[in-house]
Design an enzyme around this catalytic site. Structure first.
Site, mmCIF file in Angstrom:
data_model
loop_
_atom_site.group_PDB
_atom_site.id
_atom_site.type_symbol
_atom_site.label_atom_id
_atom_site.label_comp_id
_atom_site.label_asym_id
_atom_site.label_seq_id
_atom_site.Cartn_x
_atom_site.Cartn_y
_atom_site.Cartn_z
ATOM 1 N N ASP A 209 74.382 40.356 29.355
ATOM 2 C CA ASP A 209 74.255 41.478 28.433
ATOM 3 C C ASP A 209 75.658 41.994 28.121
ATOM 4 O O ASP A 209 76.492 42.124 29.023
ATOM 5 C CB ASP A 209 73.406 42.579 29.081
ATOM 6 N N ILE A 210 75.929 42.256 26.843
ATOM 7 C CA ILE A 210 77.247 42.789 26.464
ATOM 8 C C ILE A 210 77.339 44.245 26.904
ATOM 9 O O ILE A 210 76.446 45.058 26.610
ATOM 10 C CB ILE A 210 77.466 42.669 24.948
ATOM 11 N N GLU A 253 71.730 42.317 22.194
ATOM 12 C CA GLU A 253 72.979 41.808 22.761
ATOM 13 C C GLU A 253 72.736 41.059 24.074
ATOM 14 O O GLU A 253 73.654 40.872 24.870
ATOM 15 C CB GLU A 253 73.960 42.963 22.987
#
Length: 332
Positions: A209-210, A253
């Site tokens: 996950d960003i 994301e």
């Protein structure tokens, strides 16, 4: 999941006799000398033209043994285009001849490339000329149109199949990043888990996950955010390809990578390379609480500790949560 391909084809040697019998004309397919020298085995081509020194073309196929005599009697334009049929006399007979260019696959895509060769059609029209001065033209035109119709039908079928193939491929890909989409992941993970159990091989899953991506979008705008997603996806695609894995955009994301026959410790090292690869992009992120550039957090799990695809995902997701809890920009 791609499992193979079927190729269906025919050859001019099969088509020309059928064409000739149907329309009562003879025909031949001739390829340019330069093209065959560039594409075919030099030893074979040199032997062919040494044996046929008067030939300027390679005879790919012909419905009649008279093809060499016909070639010796006609003049072929450089671009293989003629606007009308030509009557020639050979062995006290009159023949109507016509030719038109043929193009290989590359030339159909790039119109600047020259033709690969031409199709020559000829017909004994002695009786027609003697009895019906003009009727032979109708037959030649009919033969040509019929042949072109066959070509058009074949091209239509090939184009349709190509469009279907593209549509099927696009249905499994994420439009923004070019990675596999959530639908493809859901279809493939169950089979991957079953296959790993049958083969008694470990299957690893990486979820990433960003970090603080909502803040990134709020700071730089969604257009820049989309560009950042594409850059991160490119790193993931490269890592997945290197280790024969599957990379997919799970949503927003969040991304997943499925790694066949990969134990947990190896998957963790791969995840660390992925984290380093994204960080090395040096995408500025002034709203991040952990770094001055864009980073990712990753959770890793393995099928050795999971009974099914749901469990392996839940474990990786739980580890991703821990990575965020312990400071982000890390692998758990």
């Amino acid at each position: 999941t791609y499992v193979g391909a079927v190729e269906v084809g025919t050859s001019f040697k099969q088509m020309l006799p059928l064409f000739s019998n149907s329309f009562k004309v003879d025909s031949a397919v001739l390829l340019s000398k330069q093209l065959v020298k560039d594409r075919m085995w030099p030893k074979f081509i040199n032997a062919y033209f040494n044996k046929n020194p008067d030939n300027d073309y390679y005879i790919e196929a012909s419905s009649s043994k008279k093809i060499k005599a016909m070639l010796a009697s006609i003049h072929v334009n450089k671009n293989y285009v003629t606007s009308e049929s030509t009557i020639i006399e050979k062995d006290n007979k009159k023949y109507s001849t016509y030719y038109f260019p043929i193009f290989d696959y590359q030339a159909t895509k790039d119109k600047r490339l020259p033709p690969a060769g031409f199709v020559l059609i000829w017909e004994d029209v002695s009786a027609m000329i003697n009895a019906f001065q003009r009727s032979f033209i109708i037959n030649i035109i009919f033969s040509l149109v019929a042949f072109l119709c066959i070509e058009m039908c074949l091209l239509w079928v090939l184009n349709r199949e190509n469009k279907l193939s593209i549509a099927e491929r696009q249905a499994t890909l994420d439009g923004l990043t070019g990675l596999y989409n959530r639908r493809f992941y859901d279809l493939s993970i169950e089979n991957s888990v079953k296959r790993s159990k049958q083969n008694k091989e470990p299957l690893a899953l990486i979820i990433c996950d960003i970090d603080f991506f909502k803040r990134f979008n709020d700071t730089y705008g969604h257009a820049v955010g989309d560009q950042a997603l594409r850059q991160v996806a490119k790193v993931m695609k490269g890592i997945a390809k290197k280790y024969t894995g599957i990379a997919a955009r799970y949503g927003g994301e969040e991304f997943v990578i499925v790694l066949s026959n990969t134990p947990l410790d190896v998957a963790s090292r791969i995840a660390e390379k992925l984290r380093e690869g994204v960080e090395s992009l040096n995408i500025p992120h002034q709203s991040s609480s952990v770094s001055t550039c864009l980073t990712i957090s990753l959770g890793v799990s393995c099928s050795q500790n999971a009974p099914d695809e749901k469990s392996i995902f839940e474990m990786a997701d739980a580890n991703l949560y821990l990575a965020k809890e312990f400071g982000r920009n890390r692998v758990e």
